[in-house]
Design a protein around this motif. Structure first.
Motif, short mmCIF file in Angstrom:
data_model
loop_
_atom_site.label_atom_id
_atom_site.label_comp_id
_atom_site.label_asym_id
_atom_site.label_seq_id
_atom_site.Cartn_x
_atom_site.Cartn_y
_atom_site.Cartn_z
N UNK A 77 43.90 61.68 41.56
CA UNK A 77 45.13 61.99 42.27
C UNK A 77 46.05 62.85 41.41
N UNK A 78 46.10 62.52 40.12
CA UNK A 78 46.97 63.25 39.20
C UNK A 78 46.43 64.64 38.91
N UNK A 116 45.49 64.77 28.51
CA UNK A 116 46.41 63.70 28.18
C UNK A 116 46.08 63.17 26.80
N UNK A 117 46.94 63.46 25.81
CA UNK A 117 46.68 63.02 24.45
C UNK A 117 47.91 63.16 23.58
N UNK A 118 48.06 62.23 22.64
CA UNK A 118 49.09 62.30 21.58
C UNK A 118 50.49 62.62 22.12
N UNK A 122 49.32 67.61 30.04
CA UNK A 122 49.31 68.95 30.64
C UNK A 122 48.48 68.89 31.91
N UNK A 123 49.06 69.34 32.99
CA UNK A 123 48.42 69.28 34.29
C UNK A 123 48.23 70.71 34.81
N UNK A 149 50.58 75.45 35.45
CA UNK A 149 50.74 74.02 35.72
C UNK A 149 52.03 73.51 35.11
N UNK A 150 52.06 72.22 34.82
CA UNK A 150 53.25 71.61 34.24
C UNK A 150 52.87 70.72 33.07
#
Length: 343
Positions: A77-78, A116-118, A122-123, A149-150
């Motif tokens: 979804x994300x 997704x890390x640290x 970022x998407x 993206x964001x």
């Protein structure tokens, strides 16, 4: 202030060898890599046919394990369209970090959908970062100039735009010195990826830039499913976040990741110390059917378990009184005894 943007392309992998095709983006599940540093800057400048690269001042820093998971419903979804969640677990001394790189494979076209890390998320949902179409051959090029993206990093959030360029730009001979997992010399094909991003924050556009260049070298005589060597350099210039830095990560595949024959348990195993109510064991390669025994200073066995698999990092619940103990880990290929402390 240090930002961990290394993972945007740090797990961009492919398969290939000199003048042959690169068939897939994905490597083998639970592949082990040696994390390295170099005493001098690595020279990746040779391009084209029949080139030579020699990196002879490599030193070991730790190990990294790459595993692949089916994305959860929330992750899909994300990061819409995601088909794989690539998890990187990196161990350097007592420091263990993990990162998630989300990708999409649609008819052989592979793209980055999220990260997704640290503390960084970022998407790439607005416009995925397309790596390219597989299979690839020497001379292949793909330029995705509509990456967007964001992102969220600590208290900062905004949007980004940029370009991802992929080229299979050269082949030749790669030589590496012994950095803890044996020296290497072989014929390789190289993939180069350059991700260039412009960051926006609130009403402000182009508040900073991130440029990451990765070089991945492939030799099918060592592994038909993974690169044998990779170096990733990231330059981040973001005045708003007081960031102006260049970071480099370098990895070499463990040439015998599924066996401990002729390898040293003591060098491969690291145990988090002191322990608490669990025992954390990290290994730079997969160890199967291990027996773990813990004795107190009088030689009394206080804990014993058999048929234990150790691959990357494992955590075993354990109840011990405060004190000093000896732990022995062994299987048919070897054994090691280390001191641990509960306190």
């Amino acid at each position: 202030m240090k930002i961990k943007l290394l993972f945007f392309a740090s797990m961009i992998t492919a398969f290939g060898h000199s003048q042959t095709t690169i068939n897939s983006f994905y490597g083998a599940n639970n592949t082990n890599f040696l994390m390295l540093t170099s005493g001098v800057a690595l020279d990746h400048s040779p391009t084209g046919a029949n080139q030579t690269w020699s990196f002879n001042q490599l030193l070991s820093l730790g190990n990294s394990v790459h595993s692949y998971a089916t994305p959860s419903a929330q992750e899909m979804l994300t990061y819409p369209g995601t088909t794989s969640n690539i998890v990187s677990t990196n161990t350097q001394g007592t420091n263990v970090t993990t990162g998630n790189l989300y990708t999409k494979n649609l008819g052989g076209v592979v793209s980055i959908t999220g990260l997704n890390t640290s503390g960084l998320n970022a998407n790439f949902a607005t416009n995925n970062a397309t790596i390219g179409t597989f299979p690839m051959i020497y001379g292949y090029t793909n330029i995705d100039s509509n990456v967007s993206g964001n992102y969220t990093y600590t208290t900062y959030s905004g949007t980004f735009t940029g370009t991802l360029t992929t080229t299979v730009d050269s082949y030749g001979t790669l030589t590496l010195n012994d950095a803890g997992n044996g020296a290497y010399s072989g014929n390789v094909t190289r993939m180069k990826n350059v991700l260039s991003l412009s960051l926006n924050y609130g009403f402000f556009s182009n508040v900073g830039t991130v440029v990451q260049t990765s070089y991945s070298y492939f030799d099918p005589n060592v592994s038909t499913t993974d690169y044998v060597f990779r170096s990733v350099s990231t330059t981040s210039v973001i005045p708003l976040m007081s960031i102006n830095q260049t970071d480099v990560i370098t990895e070499k595949i463990h040439t015998t990741p599924l066996s401990v024959d002729n390898q040293n348990f003591a060098d491969a195993l690291w145990i988090k110390n002191p322990i608490t109510n669990s025992l954390e064991i990290n290994s730079s390669f997969a160890i199967k059917n291990a027996t773990i025994t813990i004795t107190d200073i009088l030689g009394k066995t206080v804990f014993n378990t058999a048929n234990q698999s150790i691959n990357g990092s494992v955590e075993i619940p354990i109840a011990l009184s405060n004190g000093v103990y000896l732990i022995t880990i062994q299987n048919e290929n070897g054994s090691v005894t280390k001191k641990i402390v509960k306190g």
